[in-house]
Design a protein around this motif. Sequence first.
Motif, PDB file in Angstrom:
ATOM      1  N   THR A  52       0.821  -1.212   0.000  1.00 13.06           N
ATOM      2  CA  THR A  52       0.000   0.000   0.000  1.00 13.06           C
ATOM      3  C   THR A  52       0.859   1.268   0.000  1.00 13.06           C
ATOM      4  O   THR A  52       0.351   2.358   0.221  1.00 13.06           O
ATOM      5  N   THR A  53       2.162   1.106  -0.280  1.00 20.87           N
ATOM      6  CA  THR A  53       2.983   2.308  -0.406  1.00 20.87           C
ATOM      7  C   THR A  53       2.785   2.876  -1.813  1.00 20.87           C
ATOM      8  O   THR A  53       2.407   2.147  -2.732  1.00 20.87           O
ATOM      9  N   ASN A  54       2.987   4.159  -1.964  1.00 14.14           N
ATOM     10  CA  ASN A  54       2.866   4.830  -3.265  1.00 14.14           C
ATOM     11  C   ASN A  54       1.488   4.688  -3.895  1.00 14.14           C
ATOM     12  O   ASN A  54       1.364   4.524  -5.109  1.00 14.14           O
ATOM     13  N   VAL A  55       0.445   4.711  -3.076  1.00  9.69           N
ATOM     14  CA  VAL A  55      -0.916   4.668  -3.604  1.00  9.69           C
ATOM     15  C   VAL A  55      -1.285   6.059  -4.119  1.00  9.69           C
ATOM     16  O   VAL A  55      -1.088   7.057  -3.442  1.00  9.69           O
ATOM     17  N   THR A  56      -1.789   6.119  -5.366  1.00 13.54           N
ATOM     18  CA  THR A  56      -2.234   7.401  -5.928  1.00 13.54           C
ATOM     19  C   THR A  56      -3.621   7.244  -6.533  1.00 13.54           C
ATOM     20  O   THR A  56      -4.092   6.118  -6.735  1.00 13.54           O
ATOM     21  N   TYR A  57      -4.265   8.374  -6.835  1.00 13.42           N
ATOM     22  CA  TYR A  57      -5.579   8.320  -7.477  1.00 13.42           C
ATOM     23  C   TYR A  57      -5.457   7.757  -8.889  1.00 13.42           C
ATOM     24  O   TYR A  57      -6.096   6.764  -9.233  1.00 13.42           O
ATOM     25  N   SER A  58      -4.570   8.374  -9.697  1.00 15.20           N
ATOM     26  CA  SER A  58      -4.480   7.973 -11.106  1.00 15.20           C
ATOM     27  C   SER A  58      -3.859   6.594 -11.290  1.00 15.20           C
ATOM     28  O   SER A  58      -4.239   5.847 -12.198  1.00 15.20           O
ATOM     29  N   GLY A  59      -2.902   6.246 -10.413  1.00 11.89           N
ATOM     30  CA  GLY A  59      -2.181   4.994 -10.600  1.00 11.89           C
ATOM     31  C   GLY A  59      -2.817   3.803  -9.916  1.00 11.89           C
ATOM     32  O   GLY A  59      -2.578   2.661 -10.305  1.00 11.89           O
ATOM     33  N   THR A  60      -3.640   4.037  -8.899  1.00 11.27           N
ATOM     34  CA  THR A  60      -4.170   2.941  -8.100  1.00 11.27           C
ATOM     35  C   THR A  60      -5.697   2.925  -8.081  1.00 11.27           C
ATOM     36  O   THR A  60      -6.333   1.944  -8.489  1.00 11.27           O
ATOM     37  N   VAL A  61      -6.288   4.016  -7.611  1.00  8.28           N
ATOM     38  CA  VAL A  61      -7.737   4.038  -7.360  1.00  8.28           C
ATOM     39  C   VAL A  61      -8.527   4.076  -8.665  1.00  8.28           C
ATOM     40  O   VAL A  61      -9.451   3.273  -8.863  1.00  8.28           O
ATOM     41  N   GLN A  62      -8.161   4.991  -9.563  1.00  9.44           N
ATOM     42  CA  GLN A  62      -8.904   5.141 -10.818  1.00  9.44           C
ATOM     43  C   GLN A  62      -8.965   3.839 -11.628  1.00  9.44           C
ATOM     44  O   GLN A  62     -10.054   3.470 -12.095  1.00  9.44           O
ATOM     45  N   PRO A  63      -7.829   3.120 -11.801  1.00  9.06           N
ATOM     46  CA  PRO A  63      -7.921   1.852 -12.547  1.00  9.06           C
ATOM     47  C   PRO A  63      -8.857   0.832 -11.898  1.00  9.06           C
ATOM     48  O   PRO A  63      -9.573   0.112 -12.607  1.00  9.06           O
ATOM     49  N   GLY A 117     -18.526  -9.693  -6.799  1.00  7.61           N
ATOM     50  CA  GLY A 117     -17.984  -9.951  -5.469  1.00  7.61           C
ATOM     51  C   GLY A 117     -17.339  -8.712  -4.891  1.00  7.61           C
ATOM     52  O   GLY A 117     -17.031  -7.767  -5.614  1.00  7.61           O
ATOM     53  N   LYS A 118     -17.183  -8.713  -3.593  1.00  7.33           N
ATOM     54  CA  LYS A 118     -16.499  -7.615  -2.907  1.00  7.33           C
ATOM     55  C   LYS A 118     -15.082  -7.476  -3.469  1.00  7.33           C
ATOM     56  O   LYS A 118     -14.444  -8.471  -3.826  1.00  7.33           O
ATOM     57  N   LEU A 119     -14.611  -6.248  -3.561  1.00  4.39           N
ATOM     58  CA  LEU A 119     -13.232  -6.017  -3.994  1.00  4.39           C
ATOM     59  C   LEU A 119     -12.282  -6.758  -3.054  1.00  4.39           C
ATOM     60  O   LEU A 119     -12.587  -6.922  -1.871  1.00  4.39           O
ATOM     61  N   SER A 120     -11.133  -7.174  -3.565  1.00  6.44           N
ATOM     62  CA  SER A 120     -10.179  -7.927  -2.742  1.00  6.44           C
ATOM     63  C   SER A 120      -9.726  -7.072  -1.555  1.00  6.44           C
ATOM     64  O   SER A 120      -9.749  -5.843  -1.620  1.00  6.44           O
ATOM     65  N   GLU A 121      -9.319  -7.759  -0.494  1.00  3.01           N
ATOM     66  CA  GLU A 121      -8.845  -7.061   0.714  1.00  3.01           C
ATOM     67  C   GLU A 121      -7.698  -6.113   0.371  1.00  3.01           C
ATOM     68  O   GLU A 121      -7.614  -5.026   0.923  1.00  3.01           O
ATOM     69  N   CYS A 122      -6.845  -6.510  -0.540  1.00  2.48           N
ATOM     70  CA  CYS A 122      -5.710  -5.668  -0.902  1.00  2.48           C
ATOM     71  C   CYS A 122      -6.177  -4.397  -1.618  1.00  2.48           C
ATOM     72  O   CYS A 122      -5.690  -3.313  -1.343  1.00  2.48           O
ATOM     73  N   ARG A 123      -7.129  -4.550  -2.533  1.00  2.00           N
ATOM     74  CA  ARG A 123      -7.650  -3.356  -3.226  1.00  2.00           C
ATOM     75  C   ARG A 123      -8.334  -2.426  -2.235  1.00  2.00           C
ATOM     76  O   ARG A 123      -8.185  -1.204  -2.304  1.00  2.00           O
ATOM     77  N   LEU A 124      -9.097  -3.011  -1.319  1.00  2.00           N
ATOM     78  CA  LEU A 124      -9.763  -2.188  -0.310  1.00  2.00           C
ATOM     79  C   LEU A 124      -8.730  -1.480   0.573  1.00  2.00           C
ATOM     80  O   LEU A 124      -8.911  -0.311   0.923  1.00  2.00           O
ATOM     81  N   ALA A 125      -7.656  -2.178   0.902  1.00  4.79           N
ATOM     82  CA  ALA A 125      -6.611  -1.569   1.740  1.00  4.79           C
ATOM     83  C   ALA A 125      -5.967  -0.383   1.029  1.00  4.79           C
ATOM     84  O   ALA A 125      -5.680   0.645   1.635  1.00  4.79           O
ATOM     85  N   TRP A 130      -5.650   5.539   0.457  1.00  2.00           N
ATOM     86  CA  TRP A 130      -5.822   6.775  -0.324  1.00  2.00           C
ATOM     87  C   TRP A 130      -6.794   7.725   0.388  1.00  2.00           C
ATOM     88  O   TRP A 130      -6.537   8.924   0.503  1.00  2.00           O
ATOM     89  N   ILE A 131      -7.892   7.183   0.905  1.00  2.00           N
ATOM     90  CA  ILE A 131      -8.867   8.011   1.631  1.00  2.00           C
ATOM     91  C   ILE A 131      -8.203   8.606   2.879  1.00  2.00           C
ATOM     92  O   ILE A 131      -8.353   9.794   3.166  1.00  2.00           O
ATOM     93  N   ASP A 132      -7.445   7.776   3.598  1.00  2.00           N
ATOM     94  CA  ASP A 132      -6.797   8.245   4.830  1.00  2.00           C
ATOM     95  C   ASP A 132      -5.751   9.325   4.554  1.00  2.00           C
ATOM     96  O   ASP A 132      -5.459  10.139   5.423  1.00  2.00           O
ATOM     97  N   MET A 133      -5.196   9.318   3.338  1.00  2.00           N
ATOM     98  CA  MET A 133      -4.227  10.365   2.979  1.00  2.00           C
ATOM     99  C   MET A 133      -4.936  11.660   2.611  1.00  2.00           C
ATOM    100  O   MET A 133      -4.302  12.654   2.278  1.00  2.00           O
ATOM    101  N   GLY A 134      -6.287  11.629   2.617  1.00  2.00           N
ATOM    102  CA  GLY A 134      -7.051  12.808   2.270  1.00  2.00           C
ATOM    103  C   GLY A 134      -7.574  12.769   0.854  1.00  2.00           C
ATOM    104  O   GLY A 134      -7.973  13.799   0.302  1.00  2.00           O
ATOM    105  N   ALA A 135      -7.573  11.581   0.243  1.00  4.88           N
ATOM    106  CA  ALA A 135      -8.079  11.356  -1.109  1.00  4.88           C
ATOM    107  C   ALA A 135      -7.570  12.395  -2.105  1.00  4.88           C
ATOM    108  O   ALA A 135      -8.341  13.118  -2.737  1.00  4.88           O
TER     109      ALA A 135
END
Length: 138
Positions: A52-63, A117-125, A130-135
């Motif tokens: 979960t290091t280097n999580v970004t909107y464009s690189g992680t969440v958006q895809p 199905g629910k998103l994988s635990e890793c994707r949710l993490a 990202w949300i905890d960083m202030g999205a």
Amino acid sequence: MKPKFKVMQNPKISRPALLQGLLIMLVAIAVNACYYDNEEDLYPMSNTDCDTTNVTYSGTVQPILNANCASCHNETTANGNVIVSNYPDLMTVVNNGRFWGAINHEPGYTPMPQGGGKLSECRLAKIRKWIDMGAPNN
Ligand code: HEC
């Protein structure tokens, strides 16, 4: 006549030295305990494979959202009046809590993705991070 118990005393180990030794032991235990605490913070799901290091909107969440959500929540097809295919509209449901509540299948929210199905635990993490960083829009 010398009392016998005097022989039991070891003159080489003074009382201050004993206390010092005890103190060092306590510090060592405390430091060790902190080390384990930190490890738990870093890997809350004891899943060391989830990076979960280097999580970004464009690189992680958006895809993740494009692949799992955007077909039902875009500018033309906005189920439940929810759009997650662009940042400002996504922020609406991030800020009111419906986004996390729905994907984390929390009571009071319609579980998402619908029909999948629910998103994988890793994707949710990663999304949680990202949300905890202030999205941020990064
Ligand atoms: C197959 C279509 C479909 C997919 C895929 C889908 N949704 Fe939904 N979503 C819906 C529908 C329909 C509703 C409205 C349901 C309702 O209001 O009961 C909804 C509602 C929601 C809500 C509001 C929930 C609430 O209780 O307030 C959110 C937030 C949401 N979706 C986000 C997502 C996210 C994020 C994804 C991807 C992980 C996703 N959806 C995937 C169809 C879909």
